[in-house]
Design a protein around this motif. Structure first.
Motif, PDB file in Angstrom:
ATOM      1  N   ILE A  37      60.372  -7.702  -9.622  1.00 48.04           N
ATOM      2  CA  ILE A  37      59.127  -8.161  -8.990  1.00 48.04           C
ATOM      3  C   ILE A  37      58.444  -9.178  -9.885  1.00 48.04           C
ATOM      4  O   ILE A  37      57.983 -10.229  -9.425  1.00 48.04           O
ATOM      5  N   GLN A  38      58.394  -8.882 -11.185  1.00 45.56           N
ATOM      6  CA  GLN A  38      57.757  -9.788 -12.155  1.00 45.56           C
ATOM      7  C   GLN A  38      58.382 -11.175 -12.100  1.00 45.56           C
ATOM      8  O   GLN A  38      57.712 -12.186 -12.271  1.00 45.56           O
ATOM      9  N   HIS A  39      59.680 -11.240 -11.846  1.00 42.21           N
ATOM     10  CA  HIS A  39      60.396 -12.519 -11.806  1.00 42.21           C
ATOM     11  C   HIS A  39      60.555 -13.067 -10.389  1.00 42.21           C
ATOM     12  O   HIS A  39      61.355 -13.971 -10.146  1.00 42.21           O
ATOM     13  N   ASN A  40      59.772 -12.527  -9.456  1.00 47.55           N
ATOM     14  CA  ASN A  40      59.738 -13.014  -8.076  1.00 47.55           C
ATOM     15  C   ASN A  40      61.084 -12.944  -7.359  1.00 47.55           C
ATOM     16  O   ASN A  40      61.360 -13.739  -6.468  1.00 47.55           O
ATOM     17  N   ILE A  41      61.909 -12.000  -7.760  1.00 49.46           N
ATOM     18  CA  ILE A  41      63.211 -11.810  -7.123  1.00 49.46           C
ATOM     19  C   ILE A  41      63.112 -10.761  -6.025  1.00 49.46           C
ATOM     20  O   ILE A  41      63.795 -10.849  -5.007  1.00 49.46           O
ATOM     21  N   VAL A  42      62.257  -9.788  -6.228  1.00 45.71           N
ATOM     22  CA  VAL A  42      62.085  -8.687  -5.275  1.00 45.71           C
ATOM     23  C   VAL A  42      60.625  -8.621  -4.858  1.00 45.71           C
ATOM     24  O   VAL A  42      59.731  -8.919  -5.643  1.00 45.71           O
ATOM     25  N   ARG A  43      60.419  -8.223  -3.619  1.00 48.19           N
ATOM     26  CA  ARG A  43      59.063  -7.962  -3.144  1.00 48.19           C
ATOM     27  C   ARG A  43      59.097  -6.689  -2.318  1.00 48.19           C
ATOM     28  O   ARG A  43      60.129  -6.312  -1.764  1.00 48.19           O
ATOM     29  N   GLY A  44      57.946  -6.036  -2.286  1.00 49.14           N
ATOM     30  CA  GLY A  44      57.822  -4.816  -1.492  1.00 49.14           C
ATOM     31  C   GLY A  44      57.271  -5.138  -0.119  1.00 49.14           C
ATOM     32  O   GLY A  44      56.482  -6.067   0.042  1.00 49.14           O
ATOM     33  N   THR A  45      57.713  -4.380   0.870  1.00 51.08           N
ATOM     34  CA  THR A  45      57.214  -4.546   2.231  1.00 51.08           C
ATOM     35  C   THR A  45      56.006  -3.632   2.420  1.00 51.08           C
ATOM     36  O   THR A  45      55.822  -2.688   1.650  1.00 51.08           O
ATOM     37  N   PRO A  46      55.201  -3.873   3.447  1.00 52.57           N
ATOM     38  CA  PRO A  46      54.077  -2.956   3.726  1.00 52.57           C
ATOM     39  C   PRO A  46      54.598  -1.544   3.990  1.00 52.57           C
ATOM     40  O   PRO A  46      55.760  -1.374   4.356  1.00 52.57           O
ATOM     41  N   PRO A  47      53.722  -0.529   3.845  1.00 55.23           N
ATOM     42  CA  PRO A  47      54.159   0.868   4.031  1.00 55.23           C
ATOM     43  C   PRO A  47      54.862   1.073   5.358  1.00 55.23           C
ATOM     44  O   PRO A  47      54.462   0.479   6.353  1.00 55.23           O
ATOM     45  N   PRO A  48      55.905   1.893   5.391  1.00 49.66           N
ATOM     46  CA  PRO A  48      56.498   2.554   4.235  1.00 49.66           C
ATOM     47  C   PRO A  48      57.174   1.515   3.327  1.00 49.66           C
ATOM     48  O   PRO A  48      57.903   0.635   3.811  1.00 49.66           O
ATOM     49  N   VAL A  49      56.915   1.624   2.018  1.00 51.26           N
ATOM     50  CA  VAL A  49      57.365   0.610   1.063  1.00 51.26           C
ATOM     51  C   VAL A  49      58.877   0.620   0.922  1.00 51.26           C
ATOM     52  O   VAL A  49      59.489   1.649   0.671  1.00 51.26           O
ATOM     53  N   ARG A  50      59.425  -0.556   1.139  1.00 54.10           N
ATOM     54  CA  ARG A  50      60.846  -0.806   0.914  1.00 54.10           C
ATOM     55  C   ARG A  50      60.915  -2.101   0.122  1.00 54.10           C
ATOM     56  O   ARG A  50      60.047  -2.951   0.246  1.00 54.10           O
ATOM     57  N   TYR A  51      61.923  -2.227  -0.693  1.00 54.39           N
ATOM     58  CA  TYR A  51      62.056  -3.396  -1.555  1.00 54.39           C
ATOM     59  C   TYR A  51      63.206  -4.255  -1.070  1.00 54.39           C
ATOM     60  O   TYR A  51      64.252  -3.751  -0.682  1.00 54.39           O
ATOM     61  N   GLU A  52      62.974  -5.570  -1.075  1.00 55.27           N
ATOM     62  CA  GLU A  52      64.015  -6.502  -0.650  1.00 55.27           C
ATOM     63  C   GLU A  52      64.113  -7.625  -1.666  1.00 55.27           C
ATOM     64  O   GLU A  52      63.127  -8.004  -2.286  1.00 55.27           O
ATOM     65  N   ALA A  53      65.330  -8.124  -1.849  1.00 53.09           N
ATOM     66  CA  ALA A  53      65.599  -9.152  -2.851  1.00 53.09           C
ATOM     67  C   ALA A  53      65.845 -10.505  -2.190  1.00 53.09           C
ATOM     68  O   ALA A  53      66.326 -10.585  -1.064  1.00 53.09           O
ATOM     69  N   SER A  54      65.519 -11.553  -2.937  1.00 53.83           N
ATOM     70  CA  SER A  54      65.728 -12.920  -2.474  1.00 53.83           C
ATOM     71  C   SER A  54      66.995 -13.499  -3.101  1.00 53.83           C
ATOM     72  O   SER A  54      67.065 -13.686  -4.320  1.00 53.83           O
ATOM     73  N   HIS A  55      67.974 -13.794  -2.253  1.00 56.01           N
ATOM     74  CA  HIS A  55      69.210 -14.428  -2.735  1.00 56.01           C
ATOM     75  C   HIS A  55      68.896 -15.756  -3.412  1.00 56.01           C
ATOM     76  O   HIS A  55      69.499 -16.101  -4.429  1.00 56.01           O
ATOM     77  N   GLU A  56      67.956 -16.503  -2.845  1.00 49.93           N
ATOM     78  CA  GLU A  56      67.627 -17.835  -3.366  1.00 49.93           C
ATOM     79  C   GLU A  56      67.074 -17.768  -4.786  1.00 49.93           C
ATOM     80  O   GLU A  56      67.442 -18.572  -5.638  1.00 49.93           O
ATOM     81  N   GLN A  57      66.190 -16.794  -5.048  1.00 50.04           N
ATOM     82  CA  GLN A  57      65.602 -16.678  -6.383  1.00 50.04           C
ATOM     83  C   GLN A  57      66.668 -16.354  -7.433  1.00 50.04           C
ATOM     84  O   GLN A  57      66.624 -16.871  -8.542  1.00 50.04           O
ATOM     85  N   VAL A  58      67.627 -15.518  -7.079  1.00 52.07           N
ATOM     86  CA  VAL A  58      68.698 -15.178  -8.017  1.00 52.07           C
ATOM     87  C   VAL A  58      69.616 -16.385  -8.221  1.00 52.07           C
ATOM     88  O   VAL A  58      70.005 -16.701  -9.350  1.00 52.07           O
ATOM     89  N   ALA A  59      69.940 -17.074  -7.137  1.00 51.84           N
ATOM     90  CA  ALA A  59      70.850 -18.223  -7.228  1.00 51.84           C
ATOM     91  C   ALA A  59      70.262 -19.352  -8.066  1.00 51.84           C
ATOM     92  O   ALA A  59      71.003 -20.101  -8.711  1.00 51.84           O
ATOM     93  N   LEU A  60      68.943 -19.476  -8.098  1.00 53.55           N
ATOM     94  CA  LEU A  60      68.301 -20.546  -8.861  1.00 53.55           C
ATOM     95  C   LEU A  60      68.214 -20.264 -10.363  1.00 53.55           C
ATOM     96  O   LEU A  60      68.000 -21.184 -11.149  1.00 53.55           O
ATOM     97  N   ARG A  61      68.363 -19.030 -10.794  1.00 55.99           N
ATOM     98  CA  ARG A  61      68.179 -18.675 -12.209  1.00 55.99           C
ATOM     99  C   ARG A  61      69.014 -19.517 -13.167  1.00 55.99           C
ATOM    100  O   ARG A  61      68.500 -19.946 -14.194  1.00 55.99           O
ATOM    101  N   PRO A  62      70.299 -19.783 -12.879  1.00 50.91           N
ATOM    102  CA  PRO A  62      71.078 -20.596 -13.834  1.00 50.91           C
ATOM    103  C   PRO A  62      70.560 -22.033 -13.984  1.00 50.91           C
ATOM    104  O   PRO A  62      70.888 -22.704 -14.957  1.00 50.91           O
ATOM    105  N   LEU A  63      69.745 -22.491 -13.050  1.00 49.28           N
ATOM    106  CA  LEU A  63      69.221 -23.861 -13.122  1.00 49.28           C
ATOM    107  C   LEU A  63      67.929 -23.971 -13.923  1.00 49.28           C
ATOM    108  O   LEU A  63      67.443 -25.075 -14.159  1.00 49.28           O
ATOM    109  N   LEU A  64      67.359 -22.861 -14.353  1.00 49.15           N
ATOM    110  CA  LEU A  64      66.078 -22.901 -15.053  1.00 49.15           C
ATOM    111  C   LEU A  64      66.100 -23.733 -16.332  1.00 49.15           C
ATOM    112  O   LEU A  64      65.155 -24.483 -16.584  1.00 49.15           O
ATOM    113  N   PRO A  65      67.155 -23.679 -17.170  1.00 55.09           N
ATOM    114  CA  PRO A  65      67.162 -24.553 -18.355  1.00 55.09           C
ATOM    115  C   PRO A  65      67.124 -26.044 -18.011  1.00 55.09           C
ATOM    116  O   PRO A  65      66.481 -26.834 -18.706  1.00 55.09           O
TER     117      PRO A  65
END
Length: 167
Positions: free
Chosen positions: A56-84
């Motif tokens: 969550i801190q790295h904006n890869i996962v977010r929680g949905t409204p109750p009932p809380v479920r967590y979902e991940a963003s493929h795009e945020q993970v795919a972009l990580r190697p490009l950060l440098p």
């Protein structure tokens, strides 16, 4: 199949195996509750909660409204190697101080101005001008942080705490 392996590798390299397990499960299986992750992965609830907080801190996962479920963003993970590359480009266009500040934000995921400036000032790679007093160096970092905000590279966000991950 190859994309999933690439995303898993990026998570492992960035955050370690525990976070990779949680992130990979969310990427491959979709939204899941904290207890669902605990049961499926066989990790303790505190381990799952810690991994979720990192994601969550790295904006890869977010929680949905109750009932809380967590979902991940493929795009945020795919972009990580490009950060440098992003940080290097930022240095060319805005300067070394701005690039150092952005690197600290990207390492932490989210930082307030004070923490970002302090961490960057403490970093050994932060450029130092021995002709400037510590207060002037601090002011230069604060001004650089302001330029990042003015240019839209960073935006205000709410602070995260343990309450961010609910069962």
């Amino acid at each position: 199949c190859h994309m999933a392996a690439l995303l898993e590798s990026s998570l492992r390299e960035s955050f370690g195996d525990g976070v990779r397990r949680v992130g990979s499960h969310l990427l491959l299986r979709g939204a899941t509750s904290l207890l669902g992750l605990h049961r499926t992965l066989g990790m303790s609830v505190p381990e799952v909660r810690t991994a979720l907080l990192v994601l969550i801190q790295h904006n890869i996962v977010r929680g949905t409204p109750p009932p809380v479920r967590y979902e991940a963003s493929h795009e945020q993970v795919a972009l990580r190697p490009l950060l440098p590359v992003f940080v290097a480009t930022l240095e060319v266009h805005l300067g070394r101080l701005e690039a150092c500040l952005m690197e600290e934000v990207l390492k932490a995921g989210r930082l307030d101005e004070e923490s970002c400036v302090r961490r960057t000032g403490d970093a050994t790679k932060a450029p130092r001008d021995d002709s400037l007093a510590p207060e002037q160096q601090q002011s230069a970092l604060v001004a650089a942080f302001g330029r990042l905000a003015a240019e839209g590279f960073i935006v205000p966000c709410e602070a995260l705490g343990a309450a961010a991950v609910a069962s």
